[in-house]
Design a protein around this motif. Structure first.
Motif, PDB file in Angstrom:
ATOM      1  N   ILE A 124       0.833  -1.200   0.000  1.00  0.00           N
ATOM      2  CA  ILE A 124       0.000   0.000   0.000  1.00  0.00           C
ATOM      3  C   ILE A 124       0.869   1.251   0.000  1.00  0.00           C
ATOM      4  CG2 ILE A 124      -1.548   1.371   1.475  1.00  0.00           C
ATOM      5  CD1 ILE A 124      -2.969  -1.310   2.131  1.00  0.00           C
ATOM      6  N   ILE A 125       1.888   1.270   0.829  1.00  0.00           N
ATOM      7  CA  ILE A 125       2.795   2.418   0.896  1.00  0.00           C
ATOM      8  C   ILE A 125       3.450   2.664  -0.462  1.00  0.00           C
ATOM      9  CG2 ILE A 125       4.996   3.216   1.864  1.00  0.00           C
ATOM     10  CD1 ILE A 125       4.069   1.826   4.510  1.00  0.00           C
ATOM     11  N   ILE A 126       3.882   1.598  -1.113  1.00  0.00           N
ATOM     12  CA  ILE A 126       4.551   1.723  -2.412  1.00  0.00           C
ATOM     13  C   ILE A 126       3.574   2.185  -3.494  1.00  0.00           C
ATOM     14  CG2 ILE A 126       5.706   0.415  -4.236  1.00  0.00           C
ATOM     15  CD1 ILE A 126       7.021  -1.207  -1.909  1.00  0.00           C
ATOM     16  N   ALA A 127       2.362   1.632  -3.501  1.00  0.00           N
ATOM     17  CA  ALA A 127       1.362   2.057  -4.492  1.00  0.00           C
ATOM     18  C   ALA A 127       1.031   3.538  -4.314  1.00  0.00           C
ATOM     19  CB  ALA A 127       0.102   1.199  -4.364  1.00  0.00           C
ATOM     20  N   GLU A 128       0.922   3.962  -3.064  1.00  0.00           N
ATOM     21  CA  GLU A 128       0.635   5.372  -2.794  1.00  0.00           C
ATOM     22  C   GLU A 128       1.802   6.257  -3.251  1.00  0.00           C
ATOM     23  OE1 GLU A 128      -1.073   8.014   0.922  1.00  0.00           O
ATOM     24  OE2 GLU A 128      -0.134   6.091   1.338  1.00  0.00           O
ATOM     25  N   LYS A 129       3.014   5.843  -2.959  1.00  0.00           N
ATOM     26  CA  LYS A 129       4.199   6.604  -3.369  1.00  0.00           C
ATOM     27  C   LYS A 129       4.297   6.699  -4.888  1.00  0.00           C
ATOM     28  CE  LYS A 129       9.236   6.427  -3.367  1.00  0.00           C
ATOM     29  NZ  LYS A 129       9.365   6.381  -4.809  1.00  0.00           N
ATOM     30  N   ASN A 130       3.973   5.609  -5.577  1.00  0.00           N
ATOM     31  CA  ASN A 130       4.055   5.569  -7.037  1.00  0.00           C
ATOM     32  C   ASN A 130       2.816   6.136  -7.724  1.00  0.00           C
ATOM     33  OD1 ASN A 130       6.584   4.417  -6.906  1.00  0.00           O
ATOM     34  ND2 ASN A 130       5.812   2.328  -7.066  1.00  0.00           N
ATOM     35  N   ARG A 131       1.866   6.602  -6.933  1.00  0.00           N
ATOM     36  CA  ARG A 131       0.628   7.189  -7.442  1.00  0.00           C
ATOM     37  C   ARG A 131      -0.146   6.211  -8.324  1.00  0.00           C
ATOM     38  NH1 ARG A 131       0.556  12.966  -6.920  1.00  0.00           N
ATOM     39  NH2 ARG A 131       2.442  13.646  -5.878  1.00  0.00           N
ATOM     40  N   GLU A 132      -0.170   4.958  -7.911  1.00  0.00           N
ATOM     41  CA  GLU A 132      -0.933   3.912  -8.604  1.00  0.00           C
ATOM     42  C   GLU A 132      -2.285   3.789  -7.902  1.00  0.00           C
ATOM     43  OE1 GLU A 132       2.926   1.246  -9.924  1.00  0.00           O
ATOM     44  OE2 GLU A 132       1.781   0.631  -8.178  1.00  0.00           O
ATOM     45  N   TRP A 133      -3.184   4.700  -8.257  1.00  0.00           N
ATOM     46  CA  TRP A 133      -4.413   4.862  -7.495  1.00  0.00           C
ATOM     47  C   TRP A 133      -5.364   3.681  -7.618  1.00  0.00           C
ATOM     48  CZ3 TRP A 133      -2.609   8.046  -4.392  1.00  0.00           C
ATOM     49  CH2 TRP A 133      -1.835   9.135  -4.785  1.00  0.00           C
ATOM     50  N   GLU A 134      -5.492   3.077  -8.793  1.00  0.00           N
ATOM     51  CA  GLU A 134      -6.357   1.895  -8.928  1.00  0.00           C
ATOM     52  C   GLU A 134      -5.809   0.742  -8.081  1.00  0.00           C
ATOM     53  OE1 GLU A 134      -5.134   3.369 -11.804  1.00  0.00           O
ATOM     54  OE2 GLU A 134      -6.911   4.240 -12.722  1.00  0.00           O
ATOM     55  N   LYS A 135      -4.499   0.569  -8.136  1.00  0.00           N
ATOM     56  CA  LYS A 135      -3.867  -0.486  -7.346  1.00  0.00           C
ATOM     57  C   LYS A 135      -4.044  -0.214  -5.857  1.00  0.00           C
ATOM     58  CE  LYS A 135       0.479  -3.003  -6.951  1.00  0.00           C
ATOM     59  NZ  LYS A 135       1.853  -3.140  -7.472  1.00  0.00           N
ATOM     60  N   LEU A 136      -3.963   1.050  -5.470  1.00  0.00           N
ATOM     61  CA  LEU A 136      -4.155   1.414  -4.064  1.00  0.00           C
ATOM     62  C   LEU A 136      -5.554   1.029  -3.590  1.00  0.00           C
ATOM     63  CD1 LEU A 136      -3.044   2.755  -1.513  1.00  0.00           C
ATOM     64  CD2 LEU A 136      -3.868   4.945  -2.413  1.00  0.00           C
ATOM     65  N   ILE A 137      -6.547   1.225  -4.442  1.00  0.00           N
ATOM     66  CA  ILE A 137      -7.916   0.849  -4.074  1.00  0.00           C
ATOM     67  C   ILE A 137      -8.028  -0.660  -3.885  1.00  0.00           C
ATOM     68  CG2 ILE A 137     -10.293   0.715  -4.945  1.00  0.00           C
ATOM     69  CD1 ILE A 137      -9.863   3.530  -6.099  1.00  0.00           C
TER      70      ILE A 137
END
Length: 78
Positions: free
Chosen positions: A21-34
């Motif tokens: 989650i931290i990495i997805a948020e940092k990489n701005r991967e919003w669909e993946k974050l969801i």
């Protein structure tokens, strides 16, 4: 590092997912974050770990905001 975390037997079930989650948020991967945040919600519900729920709503709100889904973001903030 992630392979090592996945194979640890005594680590928290939340550990690897939290890092993803931290990495997805940092990489701005919003669909993946969801998707990852939904997995976190399901895990928290399964183990009745309610302390994680405020954070999950904030993550959903942030991802939805960046995906221009303002109404969904507002619902999670409420």
């Amino acid at each position: 590092i992630f392979r090592d975390l996945e194979h640890r037997k005594k680590s928290s079930l939340f550990l690897l997912l939290s890092w993803k989650i931290i990495i997805a948020e940092k990489n701005r991967e919003w669909e993946k974050l969801i998707v990852l945040t939904q997995e976190l919600v399901e895990l928290a519900e399964k183990y009745q770990y309610r302390d994680e729920l405020p954070r999950t709503h904030l993550l959903f709100a942030k991802a939805n905001f960046h995906l221009n889904q303002i109404e969904k973001a507002e619902n999670h903030l409420e």
